[in-house]
Scaffold this motif. Structure first.
Motif: not given
Length: 64
Positions: A6, A8-9, A55-63
């Motif tokens: 991904e 961010y990784k 990563k933070r933005k992707e986690d927020e989008r998934k949640n």
């Protein structure tokens, strides 16, 4: 089968590698390229921060 990392990784991995190169340059090659090591540490930190932000933005989008 080969899977792509991904985004961010990738940024975090590149940041860690660049920081490690910077530490190596600033400690073992201090006389010749010590200042380059400091710059590489700063650039690696920037890549690391960008990766963590993505990563933070992707986690927020998934949640959501």
């Amino acid at each position: 089968m080969r899977s792509k990392l991904e985004l961010y990784k990738r940024f975090i991995f590149i940041g860690i590698i660049v920081i490690a190169l910077g530490v190596t340059f600033s400690t073992t090659l201090k006389e010749s390229v010590g200042s380059l090591g400091t710059v590489l540490i700063a650039v690696g930190g920037l890549f690391f921060i960008i990766g963590m932000s993505k990563k933070r933005k992707e986690d927020e989008r998934k949640n959501k």
